[in-house]
Design an enzyme around this catalytic site. Structure first.
Site, PDB file in Angstrom:
ATOM      1  N   ALA A  31       7.093  -5.189   5.217  1.00  0.00           N
ATOM      2  CA  ALA A  31       6.525  -5.756   6.861  1.00  0.00           C
ATOM      3  C   ALA A  31       5.094  -6.431   6.721  1.00  0.00           C
ATOM      4  N   TYR A  76       2.383  -7.074  16.348  1.00  0.00           N
ATOM      5  CA  TYR A  76       2.803  -6.388  15.351  1.00  0.00           C
ATOM      6  C   TYR A  76       3.723  -5.035  15.942  1.00  0.00           C
ATOM      7  N   ASP A  96      12.866 -12.249  -0.751  1.00  0.00           N
ATOM      8  CA  ASP A  96      12.301 -12.100   0.575  1.00  0.00           C
ATOM      9  C   ASP A  96      13.374 -11.701   1.638  1.00  0.00           C
ATOM     10  N   SER A 110       6.987  -6.105  17.520  1.00  0.00           N
ATOM     11  CA  SER A 110       7.687  -6.440  16.432  1.00  0.00           C
ATOM     12  C   SER A 110       8.404  -5.153  15.632  1.00  0.00           C
ATOM     13  N   LYS A 111       7.571  -4.106  15.635  1.00  0.00           N
ATOM     14  CA  LYS A 111       7.915  -2.677  14.849  1.00  0.00           C
ATOM     15  C   LYS A 111       8.848  -2.064  15.746  1.00  0.00           C
ATOM     16  N   LEU A 126      -9.485  -1.200   8.086  1.00  0.00           N
ATOM     17  CA  LEU A 126     -10.662  -0.476   8.634  1.00  0.00           C
ATOM     18  C   LEU A 126     -11.394   0.107   7.280  1.00  0.00           C
ATOM     19  N   THR A 171       5.953   2.945  12.776  1.00  0.00           N
ATOM     20  CA  THR A 171       4.717   3.113  13.154  1.00  0.00           C
ATOM     21  C   THR A 171       4.248   4.002  14.387  1.00  0.00           C
ATOM     22  N   ASP A 172       3.384   4.706  14.716  1.00  0.00           N
ATOM     23  CA  ASP A 172       3.135   5.155  15.841  1.00  0.00           C
ATOM     24  C   ASP A 172       2.662   4.496  16.890  1.00  0.00           C
ATOM     25  N   GLU A 173       2.419   2.985  16.402  1.00  0.00           N
ATOM     26  CA  GLU A 173       1.835   2.078  17.303  1.00  0.00           C
ATOM     27  C   GLU A 173       3.053   1.424  18.440  1.00  0.00           C
ATOM     28  N   PHE A 176       0.705  -1.166  -0.172  1.00  0.00           N
ATOM     29  CA  PHE A 176       0.056  -0.017  -0.029  1.00  0.00           C
ATOM     30  C   PHE A 176       0.950   1.266   0.021  1.00  0.00           C
ATOM     31  N   TYR A 193     -15.657  -3.093  16.082  1.00  0.00           N
ATOM     32  CA  TYR A 193     -14.923  -3.742  17.249  1.00  0.00           C
ATOM     33  C   TYR A 193     -15.374  -3.015  18.717  1.00  0.00           C
ATOM     34  N   PRO A 197     -18.534  -4.833  10.631  1.00  0.00           N
ATOM     35  CA  PRO A 197     -17.992  -5.254  12.102  1.00  0.00           C
ATOM     36  C   PRO A 197     -17.178  -4.269  12.857  1.00  0.00           C
TER      37      PRO A 197
HETATM   38  P1  NAD Z   1       1.323  -3.588   3.393  1.00  0.00           P
HETATM   39  O1  NAD Z   1       1.146  -4.811   4.088  1.00  0.00           O
HETATM   40  O2  NAD Z   1       0.415  -2.837   2.430  1.00  0.00           O
HETATM   41  O3  NAD Z   1       2.704  -3.858   2.472  1.00  0.00           O
HETATM   42  C1  NAD Z   1       3.746  -4.701   2.775  1.00  0.00           C
HETATM   43  C2  NAD Z   1       4.581  -5.148   1.530  1.00  0.00           C
HETATM   44  O4  NAD Z   1       5.623  -5.976   2.064  1.00  0.00           O
HETATM   45  C3  NAD Z   1       3.855  -5.914   0.877  1.00  0.00           C
HETATM   46  O5  NAD Z   1       4.090  -5.494  -0.666  1.00  0.00           O
HETATM   47  C4  NAD Z   1       4.364  -7.217   1.120  1.00  0.00           C
HETATM   48  O6  NAD Z   1       4.635  -8.191  -0.073  1.00  0.00           O
HETATM   49  C5  NAD Z   1       5.777  -6.777   1.397  1.00  0.00           C
HETATM   50  N1  NAD Z   1       6.549  -8.051   2.270  1.00  0.00           N
HETATM   51  C6  NAD Z   1       5.824  -8.686   3.248  1.00  0.00           C
HETATM   52  N2  NAD Z   1       6.858  -9.450   3.655  1.00  0.00           N
HETATM   53  C7  NAD Z   1       7.931  -9.382   3.004  1.00  0.00           C
HETATM   54  C8  NAD Z   1       9.446 -10.040   3.016  1.00  0.00           C
HETATM   55  N3  NAD Z   1       9.670 -11.029   3.781  1.00  0.00           N
HETATM   56  N4  NAD Z   1      10.167  -9.733   1.802  1.00  0.00           N
HETATM   57  C9  NAD Z   1       9.819  -8.850   1.168  1.00  0.00           C
HETATM   58  N5  NAD Z   1       8.799  -8.184   0.976  1.00  0.00           N
HETATM   59  C10 NAD Z   1       7.730  -8.276   2.065  1.00  0.00           C
HETATM   60  O7  NAD Z   1       1.985  -2.575   4.482  1.00  0.00           O
HETATM   61  P2  NAD Z   1       1.658  -0.871   4.450  1.00  0.00           P
HETATM   62  O8  NAD Z   1       0.388  -0.644   5.000  1.00  0.00           O
HETATM   63  O9  NAD Z   1       2.047  -0.437   3.166  1.00  0.00           O
HETATM   64  O10 NAD Z   1       2.962  -0.584   5.437  1.00  0.00           O
HETATM   65  C11 NAD Z   1       4.306  -0.524   4.779  1.00  0.00           C
HETATM   66  C12 NAD Z   1       5.082   0.001   6.090  1.00  0.00           C
HETATM   67  O11 NAD Z   1       4.717   1.160   6.682  1.00  0.00           O
HETATM   68  C13 NAD Z   1       5.081  -1.113   7.062  1.00  0.00           C
HETATM   69  O12 NAD Z   1       6.594  -1.160   7.603  1.00  0.00           O
HETATM   70  C14 NAD Z   1       4.345  -0.479   8.350  1.00  0.00           C
HETATM   71  O13 NAD Z   1       4.742  -0.925   9.488  1.00  0.00           O
HETATM   72  C15 NAD Z   1       4.486   0.965   8.183  1.00  0.00           C
HETATM   73  N6  NAD Z   1       3.339   1.909   8.420  1.00  0.00           N
HETATM   74  C16 NAD Z   1       2.054   1.526   7.789  1.00  0.00           C
HETATM   75  C17 NAD Z   1       1.111   2.075   8.386  1.00  0.00           C
HETATM   76  C18 NAD Z   1      -0.461   2.224   7.817  1.00  0.00           C
HETATM   77  O14 NAD Z   1      -1.439   2.737   8.082  1.00  0.00           O
HETATM   78  N7  NAD Z   1      -0.579   1.269   6.982  1.00  0.00           N
HETATM   79  C19 NAD Z   1       1.175   3.486   9.251  1.00  0.00           C
HETATM   80  C20 NAD Z   1       2.615   3.667   9.696  1.00  0.00           C
HETATM   81  C21 NAD Z   1       3.539   2.983   9.266  1.00  0.00           C
HETATM   82  O1  DAU Z   2      -1.239   3.634  13.574  1.00  0.00           O
HETATM   83  C1  DAU Z   2      -0.431   2.876  12.511  1.00  0.00           C
HETATM   84  C2  DAU Z   2      -0.862   1.600  12.015  1.00  0.00           C
HETATM   85  O2  DAU Z   2      -2.213   1.695  11.495  1.00  0.00           O
HETATM   86  C3  DAU Z   2      -0.113   0.889  11.171  1.00  0.00           C
HETATM   87  O3  DAU Z   2       1.020   0.736  11.797  1.00  0.00           O
HETATM   88  C4  DAU Z   2      -0.903  -0.560  10.806  1.00  0.00           C
HETATM   89  O4  DAU Z   2      -0.021  -1.131   9.885  1.00  0.00           O
HETATM   90  C5  DAU Z   2      -1.997  -0.180  10.303  1.00  0.00           C
HETATM   91  O5  DAU Z   2      -2.639  -1.410   9.989  1.00  0.00           O
HETATM   92  C6  DAU Z   2      -3.032   0.432  11.121  1.00  0.00           C
HETATM   93  O6  DAU Z   2      -3.153  -0.359  12.600  1.00  0.00           O
HETATM   94  P1  DAU Z   2      -4.587  -0.208  13.117  1.00  0.00           P
HETATM   95  O7  DAU Z   2      -4.904  -1.493  13.921  1.00  0.00           O
HETATM   96  O8  DAU Z   2      -5.370   1.180  13.744  1.00  0.00           O
HETATM   97  O9  DAU Z   2      -5.761  -0.166  11.794  1.00  0.00           O
HETATM   98  P2  DAU Z   2      -7.027  -1.037  11.270  1.00  0.00           P
HETATM   99  O10 DAU Z   2      -7.316  -0.411  10.002  1.00  0.00           O
HETATM  100  O11 DAU Z   2      -6.592  -2.534  11.345  1.00  0.00           O
HETATM  101  O12 DAU Z   2      -7.948  -0.672  12.333  1.00  0.00           O
HETATM  102  C7  DAU Z   2      -8.166   0.875  12.664  1.00  0.00           C
HETATM  103  C8  DAU Z   2      -9.410   0.805  13.800  1.00  0.00           C
HETATM  104  O13 DAU Z   2     -10.643   0.232  13.440  1.00  0.00           O
HETATM  105  C9  DAU Z   2      -9.004   0.063  15.182  1.00  0.00           C
HETATM  106  O14 DAU Z   2      -9.385   0.816  16.159  1.00  0.00           O
HETATM  107  C10 DAU Z   2      -9.706  -1.195  14.858  1.00  0.00           C
HETATM  108  C11 DAU Z   2     -10.820  -0.831  14.199  1.00  0.00           C
HETATM  109  N1  DAU Z   2     -11.509  -1.914  13.256  1.00  0.00           N
HETATM  110  C12 DAU Z   2     -10.851  -2.611  12.405  1.00  0.00           C
HETATM  111  C13 DAU Z   2     -11.244  -3.577  11.557  1.00  0.00           C
HETATM  112  C14 DAU Z   2     -10.213  -4.203  10.620  1.00  0.00           C
HETATM  113  C15 DAU Z   2     -12.694  -2.178  13.580  1.00  0.00           C
HETATM  114  O15 DAU Z   2     -13.548  -1.682  14.216  1.00  0.00           O
HETATM  115  N2  DAU Z   2     -13.414  -3.321  12.435  1.00  0.00           N
HETATM  116  C16 DAU Z   2     -12.494  -3.985  11.677  1.00  0.00           C
HETATM  117  O16 DAU Z   2     -12.966  -5.029  11.000  1.00  0.00           O
END
Ligand code: NAD
Ligand code: DAU
Length: 349
Positions: free
Chosen positions: A85, A157, A61, A160-161, A197, A132-134, A13, A214, A212
């Site tokens: 990741a 998650y 990988d 690990s980050k 979400l 991530t902020d998590e 993404f 949560y 759904p």
């Molecule tokens: P994503 O799950 O959409 O994409 C992860 C990508 O990593 C995929 O293309 C997957 O194929 C690749 N990947 C996974 N395992 C691998 C491996 N072993 N070797 C090579 N490639 C591999 O994730 P995202 O939401 O785009 O997040 C990207 C980064 O940003 C992550 O490190 C995540 O922790 C961080 N991040 C995400 C968010 C968010 O809201 N999505 C917010 C803050 C930080």
């Molecule tokens: O804060 C940054 C993080 O944001 C990233 O590091 C993660 O990779 C990313 O997945 C995201 O984590 P969240 O757990 O916050 O995102 P998610 O979309 O899974 O959930 C957002 C909120 O919505 C959370 O409070 C859980 C809730 N939720 C989520 C799903 C999937 C629901 O209520 N129902 C659902 O089905």
């Protein structure tokens, strides 16, 4: 200068938006996108840049040490922007070891490979770790995460980050590796896999499936449009100070239930349904274990020191996101067929 930049996870993404930005903005760089293409990685995300002469895709990988070392030896990247990741909290609850493998071990293997290559000459090199902020855990009803907030991760998650962030810092301290880290809040936008979400609920509303929510839905997240995150990554990569951390956030807090109701009303309009139709799909379900109550970023440092701020309002961003899913029904159908159906049954039934 022909900068060779490795972007890991570039088929995912956020990674795909970062790759697109760098390939188009920096024709003088070569951008190597290394991705193993898990369920979350999708080369469809990059069709518009795949033929550009400064773009190279490497299927590999990050947990395979020999393969990664060979690739680093062959291409001799000047810099790494590491996004690969496992990224979904719910999956980390079912399979924490997969998160340790990719997010901790995979990061270490990249750090080792970069260290082997350049430890005798770090000049003009940089390892950028996207985090991530998590890692900061959960906020109460007030306060914001700053770069000085203590780490306190609650899910496999985020643990690990957090661990991978610590290893990056440790390589900086121990081996002198030049690095920078950013910790970002929740992203949304085009190409978001429909397990998270916003895209999950867009897909369910289209298909008139239940939404759904949560627990009681009173959990708060700080939402940032993904292209603003990509611009933030560009800013930190080029201008961030060595060994610093930058928080990136949207100044945009929403309680889940309020966000879901807004999404429902925008979708009713888009689908020409009666007002209230989508809201009737809301179903309160069992809470996520260890569910963090609230995330909210204080992005003052990146704003004051590097001049970054979000450019897309939430109203604009949500509208663009909804439009993208309507214009890319094939993408949505492709990623939600097959394995996704099993995932959905396992996690939601
Ligand atoms: P994503 O799950 O959409 O994409 C992860 C990508 O990593 C995929 O293309 C997957 O194929 C690749 N990947 C996974 N395992 C691998 C491996 N072993 N070797 C090579 N490639 C591999 O994730 P995202 O939401 O785009 O997040 C990207 C980064 O940003 C992550 O490190 C995540 O922790 C961080 N991040 C995400 C968010 C968010 O809201 N999505 C917010 C803050 C930080
Ligand atoms: O804060 C940054 C993080 O944001 C990233 O590091 C993660 O990779 C990313 O997945 C995201 O984590 P969240 O757990 O916050 O995102 P998610 O979309 O899974 O959930 C957002 C909120 O919505 C959370 O409070 C859980 C809730 N939720 C989520 C799903 C999937 C629901 O209520 N129902 C659902 O089905």
């Amino acid at each position: 200068m022909n900068k060779k930049i490795l972007i890991t996870g570039g088929a995912g993404f956020i990674g795909s938006h970062v790759v697109r930005l760098f390939v188009n903005k920096y024709p003088e760089y070569t951008i190597y996108n290394l991705d193993v293409l898990t369920y979350a990685g999708n080369l469809e995300n990059l069709r518009d840049v795949e033929k550009k002469s400064n773009y190279v895709f490497i299927k590999a990988d990050i947990t395979n040490e020999n393969q990664i070392n060979e690739i680093f030896d062959e291409f001799k990247f000047d810099s790494v922007i590491h996004l690969a990741a496992e990224s979904h909290v719910d999956r980390s609850i079912k399979d924490p070891l997969a998160f340790a493998r990719t997010n901790i071990l995979g990061t270490m293997i990249l750090l080792n490979a970069f260290n082997r290559l350049w430890s005798n000459n770090w000049s003009n090199k940089r390892f950028y770790h996207v985090s991530t902020d998590e890692v900061y855990g959960s906020l109460g009803l007030t306060g914001l995460f700053t770069e000085d907030t203590s780490y306190d991760p609650n899910s496999p998650y985020s643990a690990s980050k957090a661990s991978s962030d610590h290893f990056v810092r440790a390589y900086g301290e121990t081996y002198g590796m030049p690095y920078v880290i950013s910790n970002c809040s929740n992203n949304y936008g085009p190409n978001h896999f429909p397990e998270k979400l916003i895209p999950l609920f867009i897909n369910n509303i289209i298909n008139k499936k239940s939404l759904p929510v949560y627990g009681d839905g009173n959990y708060t997240r700080d939402w940032l449009y993904v292209i603003d995150h990509a611009i933030g990554i560009d800013t930190v990569f080029h201008n961030g100070a060595n060994a610093e951390t930058y928080n990136i956030g949207g100044f945009n807090e929403w309680k889940n239930i309020d966000l879901v109701k807004l999404l429902c009303s925008l979708m009713d309009t888009k689908l020409s349904r009666e007002p209230g139709d989508s809201e009737r799909l809301i179903t309160y379900v069992k809470d996520r274990p260890g569910h963090d109550l609230r995330y909210a970023i204080d992005a003052t440092k990146i704003n004051k020191e590097l001049g970054w701020c979000p450019t897309v309002t939430f109203e604009e961003g949500l509208a663009k996101t909804i439009d993208w899913y309507f214009d890319n029904k094939e993408w949505l159908n492709n990623v939600t067929s097959g394995e996704y159906q099993n995932y959905y049954k396992e996690y939601y039934n």
